[in-house]
Enzyme design. Structure first.
Site, PDB file in Angstrom:
ATOM      1  N   ASP A   1       1.376  -1.267   0.226  1.00 57.12           N
ATOM      2  CA  ASP A   1       0.237   0.107   0.507  1.00 57.12           C
ATOM      3  C   ASP A   1       1.325   1.393   0.075  1.00 57.12           C
ATOM      4  OD1 ASP A   1      -1.564   1.672   0.405  1.00 57.12           O
ATOM      5  OD2 ASP A   1      -3.019   0.966   1.748  1.00 57.12           O
TER       6      ASP A   1
ATOM      7  N   GLY B   1      -4.273   3.453  -8.132  1.00 57.89           N
ATOM      8  CA  GLY B   1      -5.031   3.393  -9.356  1.00 57.89           C
ATOM      9  C   GLY B   1      -4.530   4.547 -10.212  1.00 57.89           C
TER      10      GLY B   1
ATOM     11  N   ASP C   1     -10.216   3.868  -1.540  1.00 53.24           N
ATOM     12  CA  ASP C   1     -11.334   2.445  -0.886  1.00 53.24           C
ATOM     13  C   ASP C   1     -12.109   3.127  -1.773  1.00 53.24           C
ATOM     14  OD1 ASP C   1      -8.685   2.543   0.041  1.00 53.24           O
ATOM     15  OD2 ASP C   1      -8.877   3.366   2.207  1.00 53.24           O
TER      16      ASP C   1
HETATM   17  C1  GAL Z   1      -5.296   2.080   2.606  1.00 56.43           C
HETATM   18  C2  GAL Z   1      -6.426   1.144   2.116  1.00 56.43           C
HETATM   19  C3  GAL Z   1      -7.127   0.245   2.812  1.00 56.43           C
HETATM   20  C4  GAL Z   1      -6.670  -0.096   4.128  1.00 56.43           C
HETATM   21  C5  GAL Z   1      -5.593   0.670   4.841  1.00 56.43           C
HETATM   22  C6  GAL Z   1      -5.365   0.446   6.622  1.00 56.43           C
HETATM   23  O1  GAL Z   1      -4.793   2.855   2.364  1.00 56.43           O
HETATM   24  O2  GAL Z   1      -6.764   1.604   0.467  1.00 56.43           O
HETATM   25  O3  GAL Z   1      -7.442  -1.248   1.778  1.00 56.43           O
HETATM   26  O4  GAL Z   1      -5.589  -1.567   3.707  1.00 56.43           O
HETATM   27  O5  GAL Z   1      -4.543   1.536   4.323  1.00 56.43           O
HETATM   28  O6  GAL Z   1      -4.639   2.071   6.525  1.00 56.43           O
END
Ligand code: GAL
Length: 401
Positions: A151, A201, A222
């Site tokens: 991420d 994306g 998200d």
């Molecule tokens: C976001 C991600 C989520 C989750 C979250 C955790 O960036 O899109 O799916 O993983 O971080 O902190």
């Protein structure tokens, strides 16, 4: 001589498929169909513990989800602790023994996933992998991890914006290099590990993710358990269909089925559309307290079969009429699936939607199966369809005419 040549060719061919796992000499092919499983974030978020993961694994087996195809049990953010003097990362006190947890999940015939960031910190502010990519990949392999969600998070301010303050293109190149680095580190472990890119994306990720070893990539920001957000994401998938296929999938984010205040129709339509999109099916609900009607949605074998169809061809938006949209998906064996979704709330029985089969390339009356009633259905051209707000009609046609 001939045998030798054939053999060496076979070895070369296998090697080019991506190496060998440590456990067997089988070639490393993961995510042939969109990955299915469960992830901790959408329900537990930062509260997830070792016990939640074990309980969820137990539930996946006892509810029949495993038999329906849900295999990956994925720990999302907030498991990370500190690095020791050698730079080895340890889990925090919520996860006392990651290897033992992985062994437990494996003992159920399931696989286990984990989460990190290319930045110094994860989105929730825990330790990321920056500067420790190879070390972390090796650690995951030692623990027996089968899936990594990576991420972007703090890599944006800490690296991209710092190293290339006014140059978006340079920032994107840094981002791609970071994902490439972890892709190579995972591959170097020799363990088959599904590689899930989570960078919302950016920079048309679908164009470059497969070449750096990505098996799936988030296409948007998200998801949340709200119809408007779910449908906005669905709309953003249109046009990306040519990028999906075996081992490389567009990821419209994890499922919210059973979360928040989604109505049954919304849960059904959400699940149907993820199946039409050949999306990874990662449930994100509270499994120990799952209601029977939610379990029925998540384990609908006919709908799962659409998602997991061997052809791996993502569905397309065929046409729309106001807020009613018609999506089609080509399936193996010449079959096809049609989803009609009433995405809005202002359509009434006075002026129902009429299905135009010609626009779907179909000629005359079609016989199929309504995948939510389980009953045969006949679709005639110009047939009026009354769909409740946010509901879906999902039909499989084995022999389209
Ligand atoms: C976001 C991600 C989520 C989750 C979250 C955790 O960036 O899109 O799916 O993983 O971080 O902190």
């Amino acid at each position: 001589m001939r045998t030798i040549t054939t053999l060496s060719f076979a070895v070369l061919a296998l090697a080019s498929l991506g190496g060998f796992s440590q456990e067997s000499a089988a070639p490393q092919v993961v995510a042939q169909t969109p990955p299915m499983g469960w992830n901790s974030w959408n329900y537990f978020a930062g509260k997830v513990t070792d016990k939640d993961i074990r309980d969820s694994a137990d539930q996946i087996v006892s509810t029949g989800m495993k038999d329906a195809g849900y295999i990956y049990v994925n720990i999302d953010d907030t498991w990370e602790g500190e690095r020791d003097a050698s730079g080895v990362l340890h889990a925090n006190s919520k996860f006392p023994d990651m290897k033992a947890l992985a062994d437990y999940v494996h003992s159920k015939g399931l696989k286990i996933g984990i989460y990190s960031s290319p930045g110094p910190k994860t989105c929730a502010g825990f330790e990321g992998s920056l500067g420790h990519e190879e070390q972390d990949a090796q650690l995951y392999a030692r623990w027996g991890i089968d899936y990594l969600k990576y991420d972007l998070c703090s890599f944006i301010p800490s690296i991209m914006e710092k190293q290339a303050p006014n140059d978006k293109a340079a920032q994107m190149r840094l981002m791609i290099a970071a994902y490439d680095k972890m892709g190579k580190a995972l591959k170097a472990t020799g363990r088959p590990i599904v590689y899930s890119l989570c960078q919302y994306g950016w920079d048309a990720v679908w164009e470059w993710a497969p070449s750096i070893g990505g098996n799936l990539w988030r296409t948007t920001g998200d998801i949340s358990p709200h119809w408007d957000r779910i449908y906005a994401i669905v709309s953003q998938q249109s046009g990306l269909e040519s990028y999906a296929g075996p081992s490389h999938w567009n990821d419209p984010d994890m499922l919210e089925v059973g979360n928040g205040k989604l109505s049954l129709a919304e849960n059904r339509a959400h699940f149907s559309m993820w199946a039409m999109l050949a999306a990874p099916l990662l449930a994100g609900n509270d499994l120990p307290n799952m209601k029977p009607e939610i379990k029925a949605i998540l384990t609908n074998r006919d709908v799962i079969a659409i998602d997991q169809d061997a052809l791996g061809r993502q569905g397309v938006r065929a046409y729309s009429d106001g807020e009613v949209e018609v999506w089609t998906r080509q399936l193996s064996g010449g079959a096809s699936a049609i989803a009609v979704v009433n995405a809005g709330s202002d359509r009434y029985a006075t002026h129902p939607f009429h299905l135009n089969l010609a626009k779907l390339g179909l000629h005359g009356t079609q016989s199929g199966k309504d995948l939510w009633t389980g009953k045969p259905i006949t679709l005639a051209d110009n047939q009026p369809l009354e769909l409740a707000s946010h509901d879906v009609l999902l039909v499989r046609i084995d022999a389209p005419k």
